[in-house]
Each structure stands twice: as structure tokens, then as C-alpha cells.
Design an enzyme around this catalytic site. Structure first.
Site, PDB file in Angstrom:
ATOM      1  N   HIS A  83       0.832  -1.218   0.000  1.00  0.00           N
ATOM      2  CA  HIS A  83       0.000   0.000   0.000  1.00  0.00           C
ATOM      3  C   HIS A  83       0.862   1.263   0.000  1.00  0.00           C
ATOM      4  CE1 HIS A  83      -3.897  -2.062   0.843  1.00  0.00           C
ATOM      5  NE2 HIS A  83      -3.116  -2.941   1.425  1.00  0.00           N
ATOM      6  N   ASN A 156     -10.273  -2.741   2.647  1.00  0.00           N
ATOM      7  CA  ASN A 156      -9.990  -2.731   1.213  1.00  0.00           C
ATOM      8  C   ASN A 156     -11.275  -2.464   0.446  1.00  0.00           C
ATOM      9  OD1 ASN A 156      -7.246  -3.242   1.323  1.00  0.00           O
ATOM     10  ND2 ASN A 156      -7.445  -5.453   1.024  1.00  0.00           N
ATOM     11  N   TYR A 370       0.739  -3.972  12.169  1.00  0.00           N
ATOM     12  CA  TYR A 370       0.646  -2.535  11.848  1.00  0.00           C
ATOM     13  C   TYR A 370       1.488  -1.688  12.790  1.00  0.00           C
ATOM     14  CZ  TYR A 370      -2.694  -3.757   8.326  1.00  0.00           C
ATOM     15  OH  TYR A 370      -3.254  -4.303   7.207  1.00  0.00           O
TER      16      TYR A 370
HETATM   17 FE1  HDD Z   1      -2.510  -4.717   5.560  1.00  0.00          FE
HETATM   18  C1  HDD Z   1      -1.025  -1.711   5.161  1.00  0.00           C
HETATM   19  C2  HDD Z   1      -5.453  -3.425   4.294  1.00  0.00           C
HETATM   20  C3  HDD Z   1      -3.943  -7.853   5.633  1.00  0.00           C
HETATM   21  C4  HDD Z   1       0.227  -5.907   7.087  1.00  0.00           C
HETATM   22  N1  HDD Z   1      -3.103  -2.926   4.856  1.00  0.00           N
HETATM   23  C5  HDD Z   1      -2.346  -1.789   4.791  1.00  0.00           C
HETATM   24  C6  HDD Z   1      -3.122  -0.705   4.288  1.00  0.00           C
HETATM   25  C7  HDD Z   1      -4.382  -1.193   4.034  1.00  0.00           C
HETATM   26  C8  HDD Z   1      -4.360  -2.590   4.402  1.00  0.00           C
HETATM   27  C9  HDD Z   1      -5.544  -0.439   3.477  1.00  0.00           C
HETATM   28  C10 HDD Z   1      -2.633   0.714   4.044  1.00  0.00           C
HETATM   29  C11 HDD Z   1      -2.744   1.556   5.266  1.00  0.00           C
HETATM   30  C12 HDD Z   1      -2.414   2.984   4.951  1.00  0.00           C
HETATM   31  O1  HDD Z   1      -3.137   3.599   4.149  1.00  0.00           O
HETATM   32  O2  HDD Z   1      -1.442   3.474   5.492  1.00  0.00           O
HETATM   33  N2  HDD Z   1      -4.290  -5.498   4.994  1.00  0.00           N
HETATM   34  C13 HDD Z   1      -5.403  -4.782   4.618  1.00  0.00           C
HETATM   35  C14 HDD Z   1      -6.554  -5.654   4.593  1.00  0.00           C
HETATM   36  C15 HDD Z   1      -6.130  -6.903   4.959  1.00  0.00           C
HETATM   37  C16 HDD Z   1      -4.716  -6.798   5.219  1.00  0.00           C
HETATM   38  C17 HDD Z   1      -7.950  -5.212   4.239  1.00  0.00           C
HETATM   39  C18 HDD Z   1      -6.912  -8.170   5.119  1.00  0.00           C
HETATM   40  C19 HDD Z   1      -8.157  -8.207   5.484  1.00  0.00           C
HETATM   41  N3  HDD Z   1      -1.947  -6.552   6.198  1.00  0.00           N
HETATM   42  C20 HDD Z   1      -2.687  -7.709   6.176  1.00  0.00           C
HETATM   43  C21 HDD Z   1      -1.966  -8.761   6.852  1.00  0.00           C
HETATM   44  C22 HDD Z   1      -0.784  -8.209   7.284  1.00  0.00           C
HETATM   45  C23 HDD Z   1      -0.798  -6.824   6.864  1.00  0.00           C
HETATM   46  C24 HDD Z   1      -2.465 -10.184   7.038  1.00  0.00           C
HETATM   47  C25 HDD Z   1       0.362  -8.833   8.038  1.00  0.00           C
HETATM   48  C26 HDD Z   1       0.299  -9.908   8.748  1.00  0.00           C
HETATM   49  N4  HDD Z   1      -0.693  -3.968   5.971  1.00  0.00           N
HETATM   50  C27 HDD Z   1       0.256  -4.626   6.667  1.00  0.00           C
HETATM   51  C28 HDD Z   1       1.459  -3.759   7.015  1.00  0.00           C
HETATM   52  C29 HDD Z   1       1.055  -2.396   6.367  1.00  0.00           C
HETATM   53  C30 HDD Z   1      -0.301  -2.697   5.763  1.00  0.00           C
HETATM   54  C31 HDD Z   1       2.774  -4.307   6.656  1.00  0.00           C
HETATM   55  C32 HDD Z   1       2.041  -1.760   5.413  1.00  0.00           C
HETATM   56  C33 HDD Z   1       2.052  -0.293   5.731  1.00  0.00           C
HETATM   57  C34 HDD Z   1       1.288  -0.181   6.953  1.00  0.00           C
HETATM   58  O3  HDD Z   1       0.868  -1.410   7.353  1.00  0.00           O
HETATM   59  O4  HDD Z   1       1.064   0.836   7.559  1.00  0.00           O
HETATM   60  O5  HDD Z   1       1.584  -3.673   8.395  1.00  0.00           O
END
Ligand code: HDD
Length: 695
Positions: A83, A156, A370
Site C-alpha cells: 500500500h 480494502n 501494523y
Molecule cells: Fe494490511 C497496510 C489493508 C492484511 C500488514 N493494509 C495496509 C493498508 C491497508 C491494508 C488499506 C494501508 C494503510 C495505509 O493507508 O497506510 N491489509 C489490509 C486488509 C487486509 C490486510 C484489508 C486483510 C483483510 N496486512 C494484512 C496482513 C498483514 C498486513 C495479514 C500482516 C500480517 N498492511 C500490513 C502492514 C502495512 C499494511 C505491513 C504496510 C504499511 C502499513 O501497514 O502501515 O503492516
């Protein structure tokens, strides 16, 4: 020679000083101040470094130069691991119906109050500088600054996820991101590693079919739905829990582009979605979403033909209706992209009292990820003090020190229990966050997946069978395109072996388009069910018949009829559309002697950027444009993308008649203004099979 800016002229004075405290601190207004170093020393010359003589050498002593370059060198922070590319806006949340029966959270019980929020939309796979229109899922994150603490709703634009257990997330992301040896493809799932992972992980089938559908190609961020995906818990006064899945429904409806269009837009305007959101808010066309919840009890959940703790399953709206209880309006663009859009840090663990988590294993893993990623990205446990992340309600605790500590606690006592300072914050049993008192079964410890998670095909089947004929053709074509980019034949074959379970016809169409034989079906881990179809999962048909949020392009050139242009412009605007004038140049002399500024040159504004197009040109100009490929593409693309076209006589004689364009119901002369306006509200999908060989 010394070149200097005239500091006596405020218009020429550039400043970087910051105000202090509260909103002024957050929205720094530098007008009329003098340029200083970070230490507040006024800078006399911001153009020249300190030198020993006019031709150097430059002196190490120059602290102004060193500070400036040093800060510049440190400007970048790690981009989000997923993202990374996002666009955001400020706005507010307003509750229209109280959920008091279900929760104590004030944000869901106090109606009529506007609570500030910040919303960030994103693509998933591409890096920060990638395009806005790849085939991808879109992130939909909302930080609501409630009076009981921040509530981060991180969802999402699709109601399900690719995997069931957080354990698989790094693998999923490594598979879709650019392949590690070659560093490509950027922002694309059409490559071997993604489909290798997908074909070996049948739990991905449901999200993948959404990705292959029109939902993967949104027309605008203002036209996407948002879903929290997981089941959360609402907890009421009596401590009773009700499960909740939340939804955002755009008032502009759900709209998408075609694949060909998305590809061309990414060349014409890689910032297509970011620009669209920014311009809409700038023009006070504030995007709005309804906030809805699906509420259900544990007993109801036990009767679902799937497990609601499995993030690859949606709860059909026909089974549990979405109750609309509030709205979100986005009405202010960020002042600074980095300070706000980039530094905003969402964490699923940010919930106010009255809202709690379910045992969905994906959600549980996210609760860790997160916070961890923000520490890496923003570099300090004090990231909550950054203005965009700070709660707008009072907050106080005994946490101390750390990189970039902005607070100056004035006390001896930063611990608990304590008896030295009665003014220090204390816990509150009455108001504090309390987890739901869930009774847990005595389980056996183990790395296991619930049997109830085993059905991977019934919901993708339901999704495919719910689509209109044209959407099914888009889905089949998308699979064929993506798999057509996969070199490993066994990966293509294995993917087909899963598609057979989703729908035999889908599998056959994709196989035929790839020139492959259908293989044996994969072994399903659970029987595939025929669920009732759901209109809510389509894209076509979820758009209101309106011009709101749409953009009409009017092609004009020297001598074009001013009155005609005005007629179309007024009619489109009256229905809520925006209009852009496209011309060979940026200034155009019209028939009545008026010289107007165009919004775009035709070479920079292909018709993929518009929802409907109008051409008002004189014969001599039409003859000239007929020799220009950008003008020819303008009409051909509008036609193949099934859009409404209004044409004048000269356009018809010198351009349309030379192109493979049929005068169908959506290609109309200028005289049929009303028909054009009606047509511009949708697309003529029946045209598509005539112009494209869909799978
Ligand atoms: Fe995630 C970012 C949505 C599963 C780990 N995720 C991130 C963002 C969105 C989502 C919208 C952007 C946030 C922003 O605008 O800063 N992610 C989802 C959805 C998931 C999902 C809807 C399943 C239902 N994500 C998911 C899993 C993991 C992560 C299973 C890890 C185990 N996601 C992350 C992260 C991020 C992230 C690595 C990257 C940047 C951030 O968090 O801030 O922690």
C-alpha cells in the site's frame, strides 16, 4: 557576482519557519516570515554557499549549507511495504442512527455529531511512485478521531482477502511484488511468481476472482466501496457482544474502467486517481460514503454455510442486510502530502471502548503487524505524536523518552502505582477499554487450520455466477491476459484446474483463449456449494443514472461555435458533471471572436480521461485533425470504450466516416443534446463484443 532574492518583497520571500502549538502547529502558515535555519537564525543568502573568493573553494564552516543539504539527504523514509502508493483527504464522520443496543462506543451511539477523520486510499502492490490504475485491490483506511480515542478502520475495496492466516502474508506479498532477482514487474500481478503462489493456495481463489473482475479497475477513488472484511465485535452496556462487519458505500456508485482504458490511462496520467480526488475536493464536489454494518449473533453465524472468522468469505448482503447508520464526507485536501498522507499511521489495534476483535486468525496477525511496521517506517514509538496521528481527545500516560519525543512531561512520577503526585493520570474501570469476556473452549495447542475454512470454491462460484454477461467476459479475459503473461506452463495448468471448480464455462473460456487443453480438476478439500447469486457483488448496475462525478471532454479548435460549446458545457454541468475543453493548443479563437483557454491540449488529453466526449469543430480544422493520430485515437478509443460521443457535421465528414465507428445509439449528432446527456451517464456495453475479442 552575488544573486539575492529581494527580501523586502513579501511575494518573493520564501520561508520555512513553523508556528507553535495546536492547529497552527499542524497547519504551518509561513506567509510573511523570514527564512531561518532550524535554529532560528535568519538566513541572509539562500542562493550561494560560503566561499573563499568568488570562485571557491566552498568552506566547511558553512553551517547554512550543511544544514540544508543534510536535511535534504534525510528527506526519504521507508515506503510502506505494501500500500505504498496512496492518496488521502480530511473529512468527517456523522452517525445517522444509533447502535446503542449493540455498543457503548460514542462514535456509534451519538447521532448528528461531526467527528473529524482522515482517509487514505491506496494501491497494494506498486511502490510509491507507481501508477494509479494497475489491476489491483485498493486500500481504504479511515482514521476517525473519536472523543474516546482514535478508531482506525483499515479495509480494502473488496470484501474478502487472499489468505486465511497471517502466517502467509509475507509469502503473498513476496509473490505479487516485483520478482526479487529482476526487480519487475512493477505494480502488476500478471507474472509467474504471483500465479505460482495463487495456484498452490486455493484459498486465494475468491479474492483473485474479484481482482480479475471490473472491481480491480476502479474509475475513481470516489467510486469504490470499502469493507472491513473481518468480523469485529460490538460490546454493549451489559457486556453483550454482537458481531459486526462494516461497509462504506459511495454515493457516486461503483464504477470501473475497461482494461484497455486502464492501460492507456496509466500512460496518459499516472496520477489519474490522485488528481481526480484532489480536483473533486478542490472544486467542492465532496465525495461521500454511507457507513453500513452487517450485525449478527454467534448463533446466526453458526448457521452460515461458511465460517465468518475466515477472511476469504463474505457474508452476502441478501443473507445479512447492510444497515446504513452513518456517513463519511471528504471535504479538505491535505496541506502537505508528506506530513499527512505519508506519515499517517493506521493500526487495527486502535479501537475505542465498545468495539473489539474477533478470533479471525488474519485479523489477529494484523493486530501485531501494523504497530510493528509504523515503528520501522516512522522510526520511533512516538509516531502517535505526529499531528496527523495524534488523537484529538485528551491523552496522558507514563510512557517516556524515545526518538523525537515532542512532549515535555513536568513531573517526577512516570510510573504506577504512585502516591507522590495526585494530579497524574489514573486508570478508570468505568470508562476504560475492556476486552469482551469471551469464554474459550479448551483447545489443543497446534499449528492448525479449522475444517470450517476448507471450502475455497463456493464463494468465487457465487461471485462469477452473479455477474452480468459482459462482466463474465471481462473476468475470463482478465484471467487469460494475466495467465498469458505466465511462462511456466505448469502454473497456468494448475490455475485452470481450480477454475473448473469455480465454473466450467469460465475455465473453458480461459483455456481456449490461452490455446490450452482443460486439465483435470484439482482435488477440492470440501464439497463445492451452489450459493444463491448476489446482485451486490456486481459492478455494472451499481452506478446511479447520474452525471455526478463524471467528466465530459469537449474537443474544440479555431473557429468552433461558442454558443454550441456553451450549450453542451451548461447541460453537462447542470447534471453534476465536470467539463474540460480540449483543443490543439492552450488558447483558442472561437467563431464569435472570443479567445478561450483550453484545459488541455489534445495530445495530452486522450479520451480515456473522459467519461463521454463531444466534438465541435469547423471543416478546415476537422481536415487538419484527421491527419493527427492523437485526434483519431480520441474518437476510436471513446468508441471502443463504449462511451457516448456527440459529433458535429465536420467531425462526421472528415473523421468519423474514416474510422471503424458505427453510428449506434451512443454516437449521436450535436442536435441530440438530451440523448447525449442521458447516454453519458453510462456506457453502451453491448458495443464491446463488436470492438474487442473478449474471452
Ligand atoms: Fe494490511 C497496510 C489493508 C492484511 C500488514 N493494509 C495496509 C493498508 C491497508 C491494508 C488499506 C494501508 C494503510 C495505509 O493507508 O497506510 N491489509 C489490509 C486488509 C487486509 C490486510 C484489508 C486483510 C483483510 N496486512 C494484512 C496482513 C498483514 C498486513 C495479514 C500482516 C500480517 N498492511 C500490513 C502492514 C502495512 C499494511 C505491513 C504496510 C504499511 C502499513 O501497514 O502501515 O503492516
Amino acid at each position: 557576482m552575488k544573486t539575492n532574492i529581494d527580501h523586502t518583497d513579501p511575494a518573493k520571500t520564501m520561508n520555512t519557519t513553523r508556528g507553535n502549538g495546536g492547529e497552527t502547529h499542524q497547519r504551518a502558515d509561513d506567509d510573511g516570515k523570514m527564512l531561518t535555519t532550524q535554529q532560528g537564525v535568519v538566513i541572509s543568502d539562500n542562493q550561494n554557499s560560503l566561499k573563499a573568493g568568488p570562485r571557491g573553494p566552498t568552506l566547511l564552516e558553512d553551517f547554512v549549507l550543511r544544514e540544508k543539504i543534510n536535511h535534504f539527504d534525510h528527506e526519504r523514509i521507508p515506503e510502506r511495504v505494501v500500500h505504498a502508493r496512496g492518496s488521502a483527504a480530511h473529512g468527517y464522520f456523522e452517525l445517522t442512527e444509533s447502535l446503542e443496543e449493540y455498543t457503548t462506543a460514542k462514535i456509534l451511539t451519538e447521532t448528528g455529531k461531526q467527528t473529524p477523520l482522515f482517509t487514505r486510499f491506496s494501491t497494494v502492490a506498486g511502490s510509491k511512485g507507481s501508477k494509479d490504475t494497475p489491476r489491483d485491490v485498493r486500500g481504504f483506511s479511515v482514521k476517525v478521531y473519536t472523543e474516546e480515542g482514535n478508531w482506525d478502520l483499515v479495509g480494502n475495496d473488496m470484501p474478502i482477502f487472499f489468505i486465511q492466516d497471517a502466517m502467509k502474508f509475507p509469502d503473498l506479498v513476496h509473490a505479487v511484488k516485483p520478482e526479487p532477482d529482476r526487480g519487475f514487474p512493477q505494480a502488476a500481478s500478471a507474472h509467474d511468481t504471483f500465479w505460482d503462489f495463487v495456484s498452490l493456495s486455493p484459498e486465494t481463489m475468491h479474492n483473485v476472482i474479484w481482482l480479475m473482475s471490473d472491481r480491480g479497475l476502479p474509475r475513481s477513488l470516489r467510486m469504490i466501496e470499502g469493507f472491513g472484511i473481518h468480523s469485529y465485535r460490538l460490546i454493549n452496556k451489559e457486556g453483550k457482544s454482537t458481531f459486526m462487519r462494516f461497509h462504506w458505500k459511495p454515493l457516486l456508485g461503483v464504477q470501473s474502467t475497461t482494461w484497455d482504458e486502464a492501460v492507456k490511462i496509466s500512460g496518459a496520467d499516472p496520477d489519474y486517481h490522485r488528481r481526480d480526488l484532489f480536483e473533486a475536493i478542490d472544486n467542492q464536489m465532496y465525495p461521500e460514503w454511507e457507513f453500513g454494518v452487517q450485525l449478527f449473533t454467534e448463533e446466526q453465524a453458526n448457521d452460515f454455510p461458511f465460517d465468518h472468522l475466515d477472511s476469504t468469505k463474505l457474508i452476502p448482503e441478501e443473507m445479512v442486510p447492510v444497515k446504513i447508520v452513518g456517513k463519511m464526507v471528504l471535504n479538505r485536501n491535505p496541506d502537505n502530502f508528506f506530513a499527512e498522507t505519508e506519515q499517517v499511521a493506521f493500526c487495527l489495534s486502535h479501537v475505542p471502548p465498545g468495539i473489539d476483535f474477533s478470533n479471525d486468525p488474519l485479523l489477529q496477525g494484523r493486530l501485531f503487524s501494523y504497530l510493528d511496521t509504523q515503528l520501522k517506517r516512522l522510526g520511533s514509538p512516538n509516531f502517535a505524536q505526529i499531528p496527523i496521528n495524534a488523537p484529538k481527545c485528551p491523552f496522558a500516560n507514563n510512557q517516556q523518552d524515545g526518538h523525537m519525543q515532542m512532549q515535555v512531561p513536568k513531573t517526577r512520577v512516570l510510573y504506577e502505582p504512585q502516591s507522590l503526585d495526585p494530579t497524574r493520570p489514573r486508570e478508570s474501570v468505568k470508562k476504560g477499554f475492556e476486552s469482551f469476556h469471551e469464554k474459550l473452549d479448551d483447545g489443543v495447542k497446534g499449528r492448525v487450520r479449522a475444517e470450517s475454512f476448507a471450502d475455497h470454491y463456493s464463494q468465487p462460484r457465487m461471485f462469477y455466477r452473479s455477474q452480468t454477461t459482459i462482466e463474465q467476459a471481462h473476468i475470463a479475459s482478465a484471467y487469460a491476459f494475466e495467465l498469458g503473461k505466465v511462462d511456466a506452463a505448469h502454473v497456468r495448468t494448475r490455475t485452470l484446474s481450480h477454475l473448473i471448480h469455480i465454473d466450467q464455462d469460465l475455465a473453458s473460456r480461459v483455456a481456449k483463449a490461452l490455446g490450452m487443453e482443460l486439465p483435470e480438476a484439482a482435488d477440492p478439500a470440501a464439497p463445492v456449494q451452489d450459493m444463491a447469486t448476489s446482485a451486490a457483488v456486481r459492478t455494472i448496475g451499481l452506478t446511479p443514472k447520474s452525471l455526478k462525478g463524471r467528466l465530459v471532454g469537449i474537443l474544440v479548435a479555431e473557429g468552433s461555435k461558442h454558443s454550441e460549446i456553451k450549450k453542451f458545457e451548461d447541460a453537462a454541468k447542470a447534471e453534476g458533471a465536470s467539463v474540460k475543453i480540449v483543443a490543439p493548443g492552450r488558447e483558442v479563437l472561437l467563431d464569435d471572436g472570443t479567445c478561450i483557454q483550453s484545459d488541455e491540449r489534445i495530445t495530452g488529453a486522450p479520451s480515456v480521461l473522459f467519461d463521454a466526449v463531444v466534438s465541435i469543430i469547423m471543416p478546415d480544422q476537422a481536415k487538419k485533425l484527421a491527419k493527427d493520430s492523437s485526434a483519431l485515437d480520441w474518437f476510436t478509443d471513446a468508441y471502443v470504450h463504449c462511451k457516448a460521443i456527440a459529433y458535429c457535421g465536420a467531425t462526421d465528414e472528415f473523421i468519423l466516416s474514416k474510422l471503424p465507428i458505427e453510428k449506434d445509439a451512443f454516437v449521436t449528432p450535436l442536435a441530440d443534446l438530451d440523448t447525449f446527456i442521458e447516454n453519458a451517464k453510462s456506457r453502451l456495453w453491448e458495443r464491446e463484443p463488436k470492438v474487442r475479442d473478449l474471452a
